[in-house]
Design a protein around this motif. Structure first.
Motif, PDB file in Angstrom:
ATOM      1  N   ALA A 106      84.300  42.449 114.925  1.00  0.00           N
ATOM      2  CA  ALA A 106      83.101  42.220 113.886  1.00  0.00           C
ATOM      3  C   ALA A 106      84.499  42.746 112.342  1.00  0.00           C
ATOM      4  CB  ALA A 106      82.455  43.584 113.734  1.00  0.00           C
ATOM      5  N   ARG A 107      85.471  42.905 112.346  1.00  0.00           N
ATOM      6  CA  ARG A 107      86.664  43.064 111.101  1.00  0.00           C
ATOM      7  C   ARG A 107      86.788  41.665 110.619  1.00  0.00           C
ATOM      8  NH1 ARG A 107      91.896  42.606 111.046  1.00  0.00           N
ATOM      9  NH2 ARG A 107      92.925  41.763 112.679  1.00  0.00           N
ATOM     10  N   GLY A 108      87.438  40.572 110.865  1.00  0.00           N
ATOM     11  CA  GLY A 108      87.508  39.406 110.186  1.00  0.00           C
ATOM     12  C   GLY A 108      88.760  39.742 109.902  1.00  0.00           C
ATOM     13  N   ASP A 109      88.993  39.389 108.707  1.00  0.00           N
ATOM     14  CA  ASP A 109      90.154  39.651 107.722  1.00  0.00           C
ATOM     15  C   ASP A 109      90.443  40.458 106.947  1.00  0.00           C
ATOM     16  OD1 ASP A 109      88.321  38.759 105.617  1.00  0.00           O
ATOM     17  OD2 ASP A 109      89.813  37.644 104.845  1.00  0.00           O
ATOM     18  N   ILE A 110      89.811  41.541 107.254  1.00  0.00           N
ATOM     19  CA  ILE A 110      89.851  43.174 106.849  1.00  0.00           C
ATOM     20  C   ILE A 110      90.791  44.190 107.664  1.00  0.00           C
ATOM     21  CG2 ILE A 110      87.876  45.208 107.102  1.00  0.00           C
ATOM     22  CD1 ILE A 110      85.927  43.805 106.507  1.00  0.00           C
ATOM     23  N   SER A 111      91.545  44.513 107.003  1.00  0.00           N
ATOM     24  CA  SER A 111      92.644  45.182 107.361  1.00  0.00           C
ATOM     25  C   SER A 111      92.666  46.219 107.651  1.00  0.00           C
ATOM     26  CB  SER A 111      93.696  44.513 106.659  1.00  0.00           C
ATOM     27  OG  SER A 111      94.606  45.632 107.394  1.00  0.00           O
ATOM     28  N   LEU A 112      92.380  46.766 109.034  1.00  0.00           N
ATOM     29  CA  LEU A 112      92.487  48.354 109.302  1.00  0.00           C
ATOM     30  C   LEU A 112      93.372  49.447 110.165  1.00  0.00           C
ATOM     31  CD1 LEU A 112      89.090  47.809 111.425  1.00  0.00           C
ATOM     32  CD2 LEU A 112      89.563  48.949 109.183  1.00  0.00           C
ATOM     33  N   THR A 113      93.650  50.071 109.673  1.00  0.00           N
ATOM     34  CA  THR A 113      94.836  51.101 110.038  1.00  0.00           C
ATOM     35  C   THR A 113      94.108  51.132 111.381  1.00  0.00           C
ATOM     36  OG1 THR A 113      93.804  53.533 109.387  1.00  0.00           O
ATOM     37  CG2 THR A 113      95.385  52.027 107.580  1.00  0.00           C
ATOM     38  N   TYR A 114      95.392  52.340 112.649  1.00  0.00           N
ATOM     39  CA  TYR A 114      94.942  52.200 113.867  1.00  0.00           C
ATOM     40  C   TYR A 114      94.363  53.158 114.121  1.00  0.00           C
ATOM     41  CZ  TYR A 114      96.852  54.491 117.966  1.00  0.00           C
ATOM     42  OH  TYR A 114      97.138  54.404 119.702  1.00  0.00           O
ATOM     43  N   PHE A 115      94.024  54.046 113.273  1.00  0.00           N
ATOM     44  CA  PHE A 115      93.334  55.748 113.057  1.00  0.00           C
ATOM     45  C   PHE A 115      91.698  54.894 112.529  1.00  0.00           C
ATOM     46  CE2 PHE A 115      90.599  58.889 112.144  1.00  0.00           C
ATOM     47  CZ  PHE A 115      90.384  59.479 112.561  1.00  0.00           C
ATOM     48  N   GLU A 116      92.214  54.007 111.772  1.00  0.00           N
ATOM     49  CA  GLU A 116      90.415  53.647 111.374  1.00  0.00           C
ATOM     50  C   GLU A 116      89.600  52.808 112.616  1.00  0.00           C
ATOM     51  OE1 GLU A 116      91.269  53.088 106.307  1.00  0.00           O
ATOM     52  OE2 GLU A 116      91.603  51.435 107.742  1.00  0.00           O
ATOM     53  N   PHE A 117      90.687  51.798 113.428  1.00  0.00           N
ATOM     54  CA  PHE A 117      90.734  50.378 114.576  1.00  0.00           C
ATOM     55  C   PHE A 117      89.486  51.947 115.557  1.00  0.00           C
ATOM     56  CE2 PHE A 117      90.050  47.628 117.696  1.00  0.00           C
ATOM     57  CZ  PHE A 117      90.808  46.075 116.407  1.00  0.00           C
ATOM     58  N   THR A 118      90.461  52.952 115.982  1.00  0.00           N
ATOM     59  CA  THR A 118      90.393  53.491 116.692  1.00  0.00           C
ATOM     60  C   THR A 118      89.601  54.683 116.572  1.00  0.00           C
ATOM     61  OG1 THR A 118      91.379  54.883 116.720  1.00  0.00           O
ATOM     62  CG2 THR A 118      92.722  53.364 117.995  1.00  0.00           C
TER      63      THR A 118
END
Length: 419
Positions: A106-118
């Protein structure tokens, strides 16, 4: 990737910084995943200390009343899986991998931190599992934390103390303002801080919804909880009483308390590393993940009520960005011998010089301090050799410190737990 550890290692490298506060990126991915409302009832918990305890109490009580509940907490002690629980059970490796794959797609090229991803993975699992209640612990602050992408049906602030000043501000008013960012108009709020900052009081007053403050609307004293006509005897727990009280109040407000056996449900709670007492290798251990002055002060009060038969030895390792002298000072008069320790391989950990200097600033007599800082593992070995069965071994300062000792205890066989 089908391996959980491979995924976690990848997530650690995915974003250029460990923390990037803000909701725009994570909220966009949440919309794509359709996890903005992962359960019919959302309870969000913010606070400096006592958040995990509050979630654990609500989880136990909701399960006792037959509700299907999802709980998201952080950080973990021994396994990442501890962070996501559904129906009282930790999420399996395969479930977490499946959730990570969904977030990645779902995220495509959107950067996520470890905590955001989890966080997104946890919300996805809760929606997939069709939980009735989602209990969400804020990671840092509140207003800009990834958990705050979800609108809370009820918000809890457990405590407001000085911590994470670089991100949240240097005083309780600013920190309280950040934590109050989880509040929503029309949704009730519970505050368990006996001396709430004006920023929290003002935010609650503007909600056009009920607000409940400890010692004003509900209370807990000498194991007796009261809220209106409700009165409950709380069994001996290692958890902060104010967090227990906030959890009971929250579920009472939501109409979700068990009709009976509340005390029995509370008695089943086990939350490692929170003033946890156990007997291992013929030694008395206290394990506590507290890592700021307020947590140390609470630990000191607990220790005062339970004097050691012999000496108290403190094995402490902590992060360099913490108020180290403030962490040590509340325990100064309760510890007979200090054993500052290192966490090799942890770039955030305080070095020997920082620990020793902080003990000096905390006015700990030099004669009570081991001048050579060994690793946590080696310090534990030294303590097992140099102490006796009547002595108390206190392990505190960070989740990492407690995790290393607890892992060792479990590898050799669980210690005999005590309340």
């Amino acid at each position: 990737m089908t391996n959980l550890q491979s995924w976690l290692s990848r997530l650690e490298r995915l974003h250029p910084t460990e923390i990037e506060l803000g909701l725009a990126r994570v909220a966009e991915v949440a919309r794509k995943l359709d996890v903005e409302k992962p359960a019919p009832v959302i309870v969000t918990v913010a606070g400096t200390n006592g958040k995990g305890s509050c979630v654990a109490v609500m989880e136990a009580l909701l399960r006792a009343s037959g509700r299907r509940v999802g709980a998201y907490t952080s950080p973990h002690l021994l396994r990442f899986n501890e962070r996501v629980r559904i129906g009282g059970a930790e999420a399996s490796d395969s479930e977490l991998v499946r959730a990570f794959e969904a977030v990645e797609a779902a995220r495509g090229d959107i950067s996520l931190t470890y905590f955001e991803f989890t966080t997104l993975a946890a919300l996805w699992l809760f929606r997939e599992a069709d939980v009735e209640y989602a209990l969400l612990e804020v990671g840092l602050g509140g207003r800009l934390d990834a958990v705050n992408l979800v609108d809370a049906d009820l918000a809890i602030i457990t405590s407001v103390a000085i911590d994470h000043q670089d991100w949240l501000g240097s005083d309780r008013e600013n920190i309280g303002r950040e934590k109050a960012g989880i509040l929503r108009p029309g949704s009730p709020v519970i505050c368990a801080d006996p001396e709430p900052p004006l920023s929290v009081v003002s935010a609650a007053a503007g909600l056009v919804a009920p607000s409940y403050f400890i010692d004003r609307d509900f209370s807990i004293e000498d194991s007796r909880y009261r809220f209106g006509e409700l009165s409950v005897t709380v069994p001996p727990l290692s958890l902060p009483p104010t967090s227990v009280a906030a959890a009971i109040t929250a579920l009472s407000v939501l109409g979700a308390l068990p009709e009976q056996n509340i005390a029995a449900a509370l008695g089943e709670i086990q939350l490692p590393g929170r003033c946890q007492q156990l007997r291992w290798r013929d030694r008395s251990f206290w394990l506590d993940v507290g890592h700021n002055p307020a947590a140390a002060a609470y630990l000191a009060r607990r220790l005062q009520k339970s004097p050691a038969a012999g000496e108290t030895h403190a094995l402490v390792a902590a992060m360099a960005d913490k108020d180290l002298s403030g962490l040590f000072a509340p325990l100064r008069d309760l510890v007979d011998r200090w054993h500052p320790a290192l966490l090799p391989g942890n770039a955030r950990a305080a070095d020997c010089s920082a620990l020793l200097n902080a003990l000096v600033r905390a006015e700990v007599p030099r004669a009570q301090v081991e001048a050579s800082c060994l690793s946590v593992s080696d310090s534990l070995e030294r303590l097992l050799v140099t102490t006796g069965p009547r002595d108390r071994l206190l392990v505190f300062g960070s989740f990492f410190t407690v995790a290393e000792v607890l892992q060792r205890i479990r590898e050799e066989g669980d210690g005999e737990s005590r309340p």
